[in-house]
Design an enzyme around this catalytic site. Structure first.
Site: not given
Lengths: 389, 389
Positions: B71-72, B183, B204-205, B239, B331
């Site tokens: 996200g960041t 979120q 994803a997390h 990559t 964060c």
């Protein structure tokens, strides 16, 4: 016949124990390392110990290592920081940098930077004196790749840095020296502190780790462009890829602890490969690899040309035979002009560059693979030469 | 007692099938997707099909999705692109943005941008009219988070976008509308195309995928600051993290296909939790959560205060009892001032903010966990209140 993988410079096969280690780590370290509860602290502690391991292997301090998402990301953190504060307005880049550095040129110019490119000699090697000629009172940043991903040339970083530091002392203005060491890590001895550089980029998947994780060595903290939750000392924000970090540190341990043995084996394979290649009609080594002083070329990367056969034709045909090689950098595989930039800058003619192939080796390759590869190569080239004259 | 995990907004436990899937993917897709040989093409094909799956789930075109490292990173690609070309010189950010957006303010100001912050009302919600008041002829960029990671407020993005687009039409200058939807993904219905936004960030997390992989929705391609090997349509070079991409698409499938059922379950848990919290002496909900119109707050995030008990003290004590909650954004856990910024901007007093706790739920939570949590919470608060008055 088993597949023969000779494209290690694009990506290395993953160390056999890593998929399991990653899978276990994903279950074991589920907390967000920034969370202050037990699960968070457990992840944080693991990152700290992975960082310590990596630092020990590189003989630097843990706080000098930043986990990133890969080599391109590491390079980007350094290059994009130049947009923020102008460390002098003159930059020197080698003409053979990886696209993740070289392609910054356009944007850096928009921001008013003056950029000079230092070309290697026709042997692919950069002479420190050539950099000396380009140094100016307002030079603030220099980037020279340690091992070139296409030519395999090992640049004399130590001598280059000495030259720059001498000028720096006389001139009285700090020069940030960066090196993309993605093809050096785990392949040749590389100790950032001994080299007296300011930053260096590394990638996990080039040494048998997973894709999506890398490292940035920073002698001292720098101001970076992007910002966020303060992770990685504020240099590389974003929730840490804990399982990736664990796998990277393990891959580094495996590669660096076996560096010498792997180097020796690969040097033998390279000698065998070269002795065979020079005897195949239609193959020409792009550099005088059979007869150079030691430590000028990485044994892991061998560059040749099959011109007038287009390199990409041979790559495809060998792929059908179960052999993976490349025409040059995988990262430039989409754009022909970009594809031959590095070879051109290294003194290779356009004709030879268009027929270039890169054979890149790794720790699990064998003599038999070299012999089989050369036989299949010779057979295919003799056929292809009838159609490409 | 088993551990009770109520810190899903920081990171979700990984879907049980993903560690195995990732481990298998690491072995199956070893080639560099940019390599032109069979192993490279095999990886490339997999990325393409993962992208198609994600695009289908979000009801957009595959080429509108960029795989990032999280996200960041997604937010940073958008924000850093502002350094390159000035799309107007006025920017509007919500005062409750995630640090990965909010902390860009300093650097954007250095580059000459004028920034206005739109504050939510005391219920944490942003009124479109408040944005309307800030719009200027030279406004070129606006970023409003969809679901706030601390307050759980669901911003009326559709209405906000309508307001901005109406101004845009009259004014005749394009305004890029970005939303951090980290979120929102997999939690509430979120269709980028229907919202008429220009970009959105996902991670994803937060939905049970691995750390280190994310997504960026881009309505149309943009010029980005960083550059490299041209991967991800040139928007996000480096990559590709193939196994991460596979896992992300699987996590999205699992989350989005079960969105409705999970939402309903979580809504029930939230109602139960709130009915208990309001009866615990020393606990105050930070927003009028028990009595608001639907779709104003995410059922996944509940914000309360235990002031005068410091939030971090309670978090630590509950952690010792096997319960994971947080004080706010993971964060921002390192910096107290930054920690209370979002709550302050949402109308929470400094005193209440210093005692704030965030309880964030997920698909595997149960009624029993809510009940056990509330009992343990009540017990500890009654003890702590003797020392904190």
């Amino acid at each position: 016949m088993d597949s023969i993988y000779f494209d290690w410079a694009a990506t290395a096969p993953i160390h056999s124990e890593l998929p399991d280690l990653i899978s276990r780590s994903l279950l074991e370290f589920q907390g967000n390392p920034s969370s202050t509860h037990s699960k968070g602290k457990f992840s944080r502690k693991q990152i700290d110990s992975s960082r310590k391991l990596c630092a020990k292997l590189l003989e630097i301090k843990p706080e000098q290592l930043i986990f990133t998402s890969g080599g391109t990301d590491s390079n980007s953190i350094i290059l994009s920081s130049l947009f923020l504060k102008k460390p002098g307005s003159h930059i020197i880049l080698s003409a053979v940098e990886h696209p993740s550095i070289y392609e910054y040129t356009t944007n850096l110019k928009i921001f008013g930077y003056e950029i000079d490119f230092v070309k290697p000699s026709s042997d692919g090697l950069i002479i420190p004196e050539e950099i000396n000629k380009l140094l100016k009172p307002n030079t603030g940043f220099i980037s020279i790749m340690t091992v070139n991903n296409e030519t395999g040339a090992i640049q004399p970083i130590k001598e280059i840095v000495s030259t720059i530091r001498e000028f720096e002392r006389k001139n009285g203005r700090f020069i940030h020296i960066h090196t993309d060491a993605v093809q050096a890590l785990g392949k040749i001895p590389f100790k950032p502190a001994l080299l007296n550089i300011d930053s260096a980029s590394f990638s996990a998947h080039k040494i048998g780790g997973p894709k999506g994780i890398g490292l940035l060595y920073l002698k001292k903290p720098i101001n970076v462009l992007s910002s966020g939750g303060g992770q990685e000392f504020g240099i590389r924000p974003g929730t840490e890829n804990v399982s990736g970090i664990i796998a990277l540190s393990k891959a580094m341990e495996l590669s660096l602890n076996n560096l010498e043995q792997n180097y020796k084996n690969t040097e033998l394979l390279k000698t065998l490969l070269i002795s065979k290649l020079v005897n195949i009609e239609g193959v020409k080594l792009l550099f005088n690899l059979e007869n150079t002083k030691k430590l000028s070329y990485s044994p892991y990367i061998i560059s040749a040309t099959v011109s007038p056969i287009p390199g990409e034709v041979l790559v495809r045909i060998l792929s059908d035979e179960g052999i993976q090689i490349s025409t040059g950098s995988a990262c430039s595989s989409r754009n022909r002009k970009k594809q031959i930039r590095v070879l051109n800058a290294s003194g290779v003619s356009e004709k030879d560059a268009s027929g270039s192939i890169r054979i890149s080796l790794g720790w699990s390759n064998t003599e038999n693979e070299i012999i089989n590869f050369c036989n299949i190569l010779e057979k295919n080239i003799s056929i292809l030469r009838k159609y490409h004259k």
